[in-house]
Design a protein around this motif. Structure first.
Motif, PDB file in Angstrom:
ATOM      1  N   ARG A  76     -14.294  -8.333   0.996  1.00  0.00           N
ATOM      2  CA  ARG A  76     -13.412  -7.364   1.639  1.00  0.00           C
ATOM      3  C   ARG A  76     -13.891  -5.918   1.475  1.00  0.00           C
ATOM      4  O   ARG A  76     -13.293  -5.012   2.056  1.00  0.00           O
ATOM      5  N   PHE A 136     -13.972 -12.675  -3.724  1.00  0.00           N
ATOM      6  CA  PHE A 136     -12.644 -12.200  -3.334  1.00  0.00           C
ATOM      7  C   PHE A 136     -12.677 -10.677  -3.132  1.00  0.00           C
ATOM      8  O   PHE A 136     -12.063 -10.149  -2.206  1.00  0.00           O
ATOM      9  N   MET A 182     -10.914  -5.816  -5.032  1.00  0.00           N
ATOM     10  CA  MET A 182     -10.754  -6.178  -3.625  1.00  0.00           C
ATOM     11  C   MET A 182     -10.062  -5.046  -2.867  1.00  0.00           C
ATOM     12  O   MET A 182     -10.373  -4.733  -1.734  1.00  0.00           O
ATOM     13  N   MET A 183      -9.168  -4.390  -3.556  1.00  0.00           N
ATOM     14  CA  MET A 183      -8.349  -3.358  -2.927  1.00  0.00           C
ATOM     15  C   MET A 183      -9.041  -1.987  -2.930  1.00  0.00           C
ATOM     16  O   MET A 183      -9.025  -1.287  -1.924  1.00  0.00           O
ATOM     17  N   ILE A 184      -9.675  -1.632  -4.037  1.00  0.00           N
ATOM     18  CA  ILE A 184     -10.181  -0.252  -4.144  1.00  0.00           C
ATOM     19  C   ILE A 184     -11.702  -0.177  -4.352  1.00  0.00           C
ATOM     20  O   ILE A 184     -12.267   0.910  -4.422  1.00  0.00           O
ATOM     21  N   GLY A 185     -12.368  -1.324  -4.434  1.00  0.00           N
ATOM     22  CA  GLY A 185     -13.797  -1.330  -4.733  1.00  0.00           C
ATOM     23  C   GLY A 185     -14.643  -0.667  -3.665  1.00  0.00           C
ATOM     24  O   GLY A 185     -14.296  -0.649  -2.483  1.00  0.00           O
ATOM     25  N   ARG A 217      -9.249  -8.813  -8.335  1.00  0.00           N
ATOM     26  CA  ARG A 217      -8.149  -8.599  -7.368  1.00  0.00           C
ATOM     27  C   ARG A 217      -7.974  -7.108  -7.070  1.00  0.00           C
ATOM     28  O   ARG A 217      -7.726  -6.717  -5.928  1.00  0.00           O
ATOM     29  N   ASN A 265      -7.116  -3.087   5.980  1.00  0.00           N
ATOM     30  CA  ASN A 265      -7.876  -4.176   6.601  1.00  0.00           C
ATOM     31  C   ASN A 265      -8.354  -5.201   5.575  1.00  0.00           C
ATOM     32  O   ASN A 265      -8.626  -6.349   5.922  1.00  0.00           O
ATOM     33  N   ARG A 266      -8.450  -4.789   4.344  1.00  0.00           N
ATOM     34  CA  ARG A 266      -8.848  -5.758   3.316  1.00  0.00           C
ATOM     35  C   ARG A 266      -7.781  -6.838   3.132  1.00  0.00           C
ATOM     36  O   ARG A 266      -8.068  -7.922   2.640  1.00  0.00           O
ATOM     37  N   PHE A 267      -6.542  -6.535   3.504  1.00  0.00           N
ATOM     38  CA  PHE A 267      -5.462  -7.502   3.321  1.00  0.00           C
ATOM     39  C   PHE A 267      -5.284  -8.430   4.529  1.00  0.00           C
ATOM     40  O   PHE A 267      -4.412  -9.289   4.512  1.00  0.00           O
ATOM     41  N   ASP A 298      -7.310 -10.677   5.476  1.00  0.00           N
ATOM     42  CA  ASP A 298      -7.846 -12.003   5.145  1.00  0.00           C
ATOM     43  C   ASP A 298      -8.136 -12.025   3.644  1.00  0.00           C
ATOM     44  O   ASP A 298      -8.076 -10.995   2.971  1.00  0.00           O
ATOM     45  N   ARG A 299      -8.441 -13.223   3.142  1.00  0.00           N
ATOM     46  CA  ARG A 299      -8.823 -13.382   1.735  1.00  0.00           C
ATOM     47  C   ARG A 299      -9.999 -14.336   1.653  1.00  0.00           C
ATOM     48  O   ARG A 299     -10.051 -15.308   2.415  1.00  0.00           O
ATOM     49  N   ALA A 300     -10.870 -14.090   0.716  1.00  0.00           N
ATOM     50  CA  ALA A 300     -11.951 -15.051   0.483  1.00  0.00           C
ATOM     51  C   ALA A 300     -11.348 -16.351  -0.032  1.00  0.00           C
ATOM     52  O   ALA A 300     -10.530 -16.345  -0.951  1.00  0.00           O
ATOM     53  N   ARG A 301     -11.745 -17.448   0.594  1.00  0.00           N
ATOM     54  CA  ARG A 301     -11.232 -18.759   0.183  1.00  0.00           C
ATOM     55  C   ARG A 301     -12.125 -19.377  -0.893  1.00  0.00           C
ATOM     56  O   ARG A 301     -13.353 -19.258  -0.832  1.00  0.00           O
ATOM     57  N   LEU A 349       0.813  -1.215   0.000  1.00  0.00           N
ATOM     58  CA  LEU A 349       0.000   0.000   0.000  1.00  0.00           C
ATOM     59  C   LEU A 349       0.847   1.265   0.000  1.00  0.00           C
ATOM     60  O   LEU A 349       0.308   2.371  -0.200  1.00  0.00           O
ATOM     61  N   GLU A 388      -8.576   0.007   3.515  1.00  0.00           N
ATOM     62  CA  GLU A 388      -7.866  -0.779   2.491  1.00  0.00           C
ATOM     63  C   GLU A 388      -6.867  -1.739   3.115  1.00  0.00           C
ATOM     64  O   GLU A 388      -6.729  -2.880   2.665  1.00  0.00           O
TER      65      GLU A 388
END
Lengths: 430, 247
Positions: free
Chosen positions: B102, B98, B72-75, B69, A416-418, A420-423, A396, A414
């Motif tokens: 988030r 994905f 996930m970061m900026i949406g 992907r 915090n989005r990292f 975890d990840r959707a599995r 970032l 943003e």
């Protein structure tokens, strides 16, 4: 052991299991249990009822080394292997059968079948990182103790899930960095002896985060279950460089790519951060602040990231042109630890539980005695928070503040989005 | 330095044609734009619109995956309709989640809840997993209803309720059989234990002990229940003194 009992009860358990056919569906090899003279033990080998019954999941590369260490122990009865690659699975079974003098080591493609066996006390896991949390929590739920290769976590959320499972089911779960106590005594012993005073800062030199994988699609060879190799990771076409288990992180190996690894930062980083954090006695802590230091405007000095702990100790990752103030102490060229030079009471260095110089012996001893191992999963998870946070700051390109109680970054949606990840379905992590 | 949106035209043209055999180098500009978008609302909106444009129609699965992907970061809520449209598509459902899992906007959770009522099998497990990760309280009634259906989906629903660890989740789990066959029973046990831990952490010892004791009582005489007995016993002890349950 999870189910200490008589030799008779364990034999009956194995028979019930085999009769129920729960192995046969997925086991490449299975045979009725036969009580051999080896099972009775001898002067050098405890009887089967006193051995820890083990299986291994992910037996290539580092998993192969873990298997050799457990297989070589007289207090381990190794009975099952699991790998999604046929060649590695067959070779691993061959090593076990050669050691046991039998042909009855079971070989599985799907780890869930191995975990379903009620005769197995403990497993070692050496898969790529994207599988660690799911397999470890499933093993705990199934009543198995776990030796888990480092890096224990792929994302920050993996850590609390594994610690909760270990505590919930009373399992022994050991992280797998054999180097933390094995390689860093040169910095650990003097610091714990008080020679440089209170630790103030640490510089660690190790590679950076993992990268996206843009390898092209190739046809999937028949000897790998590609769906199971990918598991919870995003679906991608097969490419040998994507799943190669070599230890490189510069491309052409799973350790290089973001879906399966944190890159060198968490891979070798697990060792270097592990050794430094142990030396500085930060094992119970997690960083409170993460600072992104941008590259110089002229581009001559690279950017870097540091993390600060609540006690004031700061760890710098790849800080360029760092000074070497005294008093400090170094491990090769990878770690430099600086103290305040004030007199400090020495304290004893923690040791492996069984008095051996082996993390494998430490784990087995704890399985038998129900103690927390040297590299208890909670301590390993705490350690790994530092390189994971550093990796997020690099991605970032900004500084972050961590709320440990909430397991969230403060005021940064943003970041915090990292966490975890959707599995990928149907895989879940509770 | 401000990011010039015009520099995105060529990379997005490359992304539209991207699959797993094409050169991915142009995508690095989009990677940089996603980072720069944090401090540039106009760039973020532009980038989000362009990425959503990849999700419909012609671009390959690889291109859609890449767009997810980045989203996930900026949406934001603005991405939700385009992402939600992929939730029922088995090739793209995971990558849509994905991103949606988030994205903090409530519209993302609503899209996952809606999809849960429309998809089946593994895709439903995916929706459940993402709702659990969000600890989406509004999905508890739907998850509770799923406890009575297909065992695999019911197990995922039980896990999700455990992740939420709310009184409503615990109440829903009360009707589920902790000794159901296959993975369902284990999931129900795990979820109830998680709820009890939540109660204990909140200082509600008596209620936590009640959950543990109920599991302990239910396990008596049941074959293969030793893990349940051990965990519930540890829980009862923890309600008295946490040190008693320490490994």
């Amino acid at each position: 052991m999870s189910t200490p009992g008589s030799r008779q009860s364990r034999t009956e358990s194995r028979r019930r299991f085999l009769q129920a056919g729960t192995v046969s569906a997925g086991a490449a090899f299975a045979a009725p249990y036969v009580l051999t003279s080896k099972a009775l033990g001898d002067a050098a080998t405890p009887p089967a009822s006193d051995r820890v019954v083990m299986g291994g999941i992910g037996i290539g590369n580092q998993g192969k080394g873990d298997q050799a260490n457990f297989l070589g122990r007289p207090d381990v009865q190794y009975v099952a292997v699991c790998d999604v690659r046929k060649q590695w699975r067959d070779e691993a079974k061959g090593r076990v059968d050669a050691k046991n003098g039998t042909k009855d080591c079971a070989a599985y493609v799907d780890f869930r079948e191995l975990l379903a066996r009620d005769d197995i006390d403990a497993v070692h896991i050496g898969t790529p990182d994207h599988w660690h949390a799911i397999m470890t929590t499933a093993a705990c739920r199934a009543g198995k103790d776990v030796y888990l290769q480092k890096p224990e976590t792929l994302v920050l959320r993996d850590g609390p899930a594994m610690v909760a499972a270990a505590r919930r089911y009373g399992r022994v779960v050991s992280g797998g960095s054999q180097r933390v106590l094995g390689d860093y005594r040169g910095i650990v012993d003097p610091i714990w002896a008080g020679e440089i005073g209170a630790v103030k800062s640490i510089d660690i030199s190790v590679g950076g985060p993992s990268m996206p994988c843009y390898l092209t699609a190739e046809s999937t060879p028949p000897d790998i279950d590609w769906e199971l190799w990918l598991g919870p990771a995003p679906w991608e076409p097969y490419n040998p460089g994507r799943c190669n288990g070599n230890f490189g992180t510069g491309g052409g190996s799973w350790r290089s790519y973001v879906d399966y690894s944190g890159g060198s930062l968490t891979d070798w980083g697990a060792h270097h951060f592990g050794g430094a954090i142990f030396a500085a006695d930060l094992l119970e802590l997690q960083p409170a602040k993460v600072t992104f230091h941008p590259a110089s405007a002229d581009g001559k000095e690279a950017g870097y990231v540091s993390v600060a702990y609540p006690n004031g100790v700061e760890i710098f990752h790849n800080r360029p042109g760092r000074l070497r103030p005294t008093p400090s102490i170094s491990h090769q060229s990878a770690i430099q630890i600086v103290g305040d030079g004030q007199p400090r009471e020495p304290k004893p260095v923690p040791a492996y539980r069984n008095g051996e110089g082996s993390i494998y012996g430490d784990f087995i001893e704890c399985v038998k005695t129900r103690q927390r191992p040297f590299r208890d999963i909670e301590l390993a998870v705490n350690t790994m928070t530092a390189p994971h946070m550093i990796g997020i700051a690099y991605r970032l390109e900004r500084s972050l503040t961590w709320d440990r109680a909430a397991q969230q970054f403060v005021g940064d949606d943003e970041a915090n989005r990292f966490i975890d990840r959707a599995r990928r379905e149907p895989w879940t992590l509770s | 330095m401000p990011f010039d949106p015009a520099t995105l035209d060529a990379p997005f043209a490359a992304l539209k044609a991207y699959d797993w055999t094409a050169d991915a180098a142009p995508l690095k500009t989009i990677d940089q734009a996603a980072i720069a978008a944090h401090a540039d609302a106009a760039l973020r909106a532009d980038l989000e619109k362009r990425l959503c444009g990849i999700l419909g129609g012609g671009p390959s699965r690889a291109a859609k995956e890449y767009a997810c992907r980045k989203l996930m970061m900026i949406g934001t809520a603005a991405s939700v309709p385009a992402l939600a449209a992929l939730l029922g598509d088995k090739d793209n459902s995971h990558m849509a989640r994905f991103a949606l899992e988030r994205i903090g906007a409530p519209e993302a959770a609503a899209a996952l809840r809606t999809a849960l009522g429309e998809v089946s099998g593994d895709l439903a497990i995916g929706m459940i997993s993402s709702l659990a990760a969000r600890r989406d309280a509004a999905s508890v009634p739907a998850l509770a209803a799923l406890l009575q259906g297909d065992a695999t989906i019911a197990a995922a629903a039980a896990e999700a309720l455990g992740r939420m660890s709310s009184p409503e989740a615990l109440a829903a789990l009360a009707s589920a059989d902790p000794f159901a066959a296959g993975g369902l029973g284990r999931a129900v046990v795990d979820a109830r234990l998680a709820c009890a831990e939540g109660l204990l952490a909140a200082g509600r010892r008596a209620e936590a002990r009640g959950v543990y004791q109920a599991l302990l009582d239910a396990a008596k005489g049941k074959p293969a229940a030793k893990e349940v007995e051990l965990a519930a016993t540890r829980g009862v002890l923890a309600c008295v003194d946490a040190s008693l349950a320490a490994l």
